[in-house]
Enzyme design. Structure first.
Site, mmCIF file in Angstrom:
data_model
loop_
_atom_site.group_PDB
_atom_site.id
_atom_site.type_symbol
_atom_site.label_atom_id
_atom_site.label_comp_id
_atom_site.label_asym_id
_atom_site.label_seq_id
_atom_site.Cartn_x
_atom_site.Cartn_y
_atom_site.Cartn_z
ATOM 1 C CE1 TYR A 200 -3.962 -2.114 0.224
ATOM 2 C CE2 TYR A 200 -2.489 -3.486 1.538
ATOM 3 C CZ TYR A 200 -3.645 -3.332 0.802
ATOM 4 O OH TYR A 200 -4.489 -4.406 0.625
ATOM 5 C CB SER A 201 0.843 4.259 -2.149
ATOM 6 O OG SER A 201 1.002 3.538 -3.341
ATOM 7 C CB CYS A 368 0.031 6.529 -8.764
ATOM 8 S SG CYS A 368 -0.039 5.181 -7.572
ATOM 9 C CE1 TYR A 410 -3.660 0.238 -6.567
ATOM 10 C CE2 TYR A 410 -1.560 1.391 -6.851
ATOM 11 C CZ TYR A 410 -2.853 1.344 -6.349
ATOM 12 O OH TYR A 410 -3.333 2.412 -5.621
#
Ligand code: FAD
Ligand code: A2P
Length: 410
Positions: A200-201, A368, A410
């Site tokens: 997880y960012s 992202c 992702y």
């Protein structure tokens, strides 16, 4: 660098299953399909890998950087590697060669050279701070306490995105904006193996979600459907979204040595994201907001896509930021009675301003979110650049080589 040392001796490329976070970056990066995976492990095919090193710099953990020197006839096969829980130790080396050592916990990662097979940069911006990676591993995780868990998206919508704050207390956990952490969900999968970590960012800046506190925040979407739209309950995202204040979670990381922000105050950030891809953008924006320096000329331009405004995480705080601090452009795809709009549409509408940034050597680009957006965003950048007479292929190579184009989907 990794070429076989003789016909009979092989420096075999292996992935450390204890460090690997199964993020698929290596498999995506490999230009010759030498990497494969199953439910358990990511592994390298000894008979296909040519040691080009393309996969090494992008790996966020360094798990990819493992080598064993052995007789080619004794090379570890794919089936065998898929069963491993730990890497085999190096046996007696059959030739005078030395294997590359994997990163040790606490090492400051020095990213490798930019390779030509990946679309984004594999080096950080020149002025980025040095990140710590792998301080905590599968074998030696640390714990954090949940100090906040709030739903960000409107309760009337189907998409539940949570803002989760984890506190590390007195445990060192230094992070930079753009890095991620791994969460180890409790329990075992259907085959009885412990769940692997999910990445997880980090959504908070380096000095904490709350300035001066040793905490980080995450932006987590509850996965209730798989990528084909079938009902499912994502193991880790549901575990995280259900956490209560005071719960303790197992954490590994931090990870990531390239998707980092420039420290230089005159650098511009062009940020393009969808959904939870907003996490690193929030971290970078908040860092810049906290240290707004007098006289600094760095600009922030954001393109942010979501289904509706009710499903856009951080909608309120984001739209309250001053216009002279950040140029925010929202794109909604499912607003009733409105045409579908993606981030790349919003970018095209702002083509002259985006082009202005593309022409500036101080500009760093971050993308992202959904995997599917990558092609569309790169195509939009190409059209915008070419519309202003820039040679996109030349510019693209420069952006990549100079650590100024960062993709994390992702
Ligand atoms: P699983 O139990 O692993 O999967 C259940 C099913 O859902 C599988 O069929 C799987 O293919 C499918 N699936 C997995 N992920 C998704 C998805 N996102 N949408 C739809 N279907 C899915 N997630 C965040 O919420 N916030 C982040 O900031 C974030 N950052 C990431 C950064 C990186 C570098 C990477 C590689 C991933 C990131 N993710 C993030 C995704 C996250 O790591 C998990 O993959 C995600 O939460 C699903 O895990 P799960 O255990 O709930 O689902
Ligand atoms: P869509 O309405 O077509 O699904 P999600 O909510 O699934 O995380 O998606 C976030 C946003 O990204 C949604 O608005 C979604 O639109 C949009 N999106 C989907 N595919 C792409 C794409 N290829 N490029 C850009 N945005 C996309």
């Amino acid at each position: 660098m990794n070429a076989p040392v003789s016909i009979d001796v092989l420096k075999q490329h292996l992935i450390d299953p204890e460090i690997c976070i199964r993020c698929n970056t290596c498999e995506e990066t490999c230009p010759i399909d030498a990497i494969t995976h199953d439910e358990n492990n990511y592994v390298v095919k000894a008979d296909t890998c040519n040691g080009c090193m393309a996969c090494v710099p992008p790996c966020p953990t360094g798990a990819i950087d493992n080598w064993r020197t052995l007789l080619r006839a004794d090379a570890y096969g794919v089936d065998e590697q898929l069963t491993w829980d730990v890497l085999p130790t190096q046996g007696a080396v059959p030739a005078a060669t030395v294997a590359t050592e994997n990163a040790e916990a606490g090492d400051v990662i020095e990213p490798g050279p930019q390779t030509d097979t990946v679309r984004g940069s594999t080096v950080p911006p020149w002025s980025a701070a040095k990140p710590y990676v792998n301080l905590y591993t599968h074998k030696a995780p640390t714990t954090a306490t949940v100090v906040g868990n709030y739903r960000l998206t409107d309760a009337t919508t189907d998409s539940a995105i949570h803002h989760i704050v984890l506190d590390f207390g007195a445990t060192p956990f230094p992070v930079l904006e753009g890095q991620s952490i791994g969460i180890l969900p409790p329990g075992v999968s259907a085959d009885g193996r412990v769940h692997h970590a999910r990445q997880y960012s980090i959504a908070s800046p380096r000095d904490g979600e709350r300035p001066g506190y040793n905490n980080v925040s995450l932006t987590v979407k509850r996965v209730v459907q798989d990528h084909d739209g079938n009902a499912t309950a994502g193991v880790c995202s549901n575990y995280l979204c259900d956490l209560k204040k005071g719960d303790v979670v197992n954490v590994i990381g931090p990870f990531g040595g390239t998707f980092l922000m420039p420290n230089h105050p005159n650098s511009h950030l062009l940020m393009i994201c969808t959904g939870t891809g907003s996490a690193p953008m929030r971290a970078m924006t908040e860092y810049r907001r906290r240290r707004r320096l007098k006289g600094a000329t760095g600009k922030l331009m954001l393109f942010f896509g979501a289904r509706t405004k009710e499903e856009l995480p951080y909608f309120g705080p984001l739209t309250n930021l001053p216009k002279d601090f950040i140029d925010t452009n929202l794109a909604f795809s499912r607003t009733p009675k409105q045409p579908k709009r993606y981030v790349q549409d919003a970018m095209r509408e702002r083509a002259p301003d985006v082009a202005q940034l593309l022409k500036d050597d101080n500009t760093h680009i971050y993308v992202c979110g959904l995997k599917g957006m990558e092609d569309g965003v790169l195509q939009a950048l190409k059209e915008i650049a070419e519309g202003q007479g820039l040679d996109w292929d030349v510019l693209w190579q420069r952006l990549r080589k100079e650590g100024r184009l960062h993709l994390e989907t992702y």
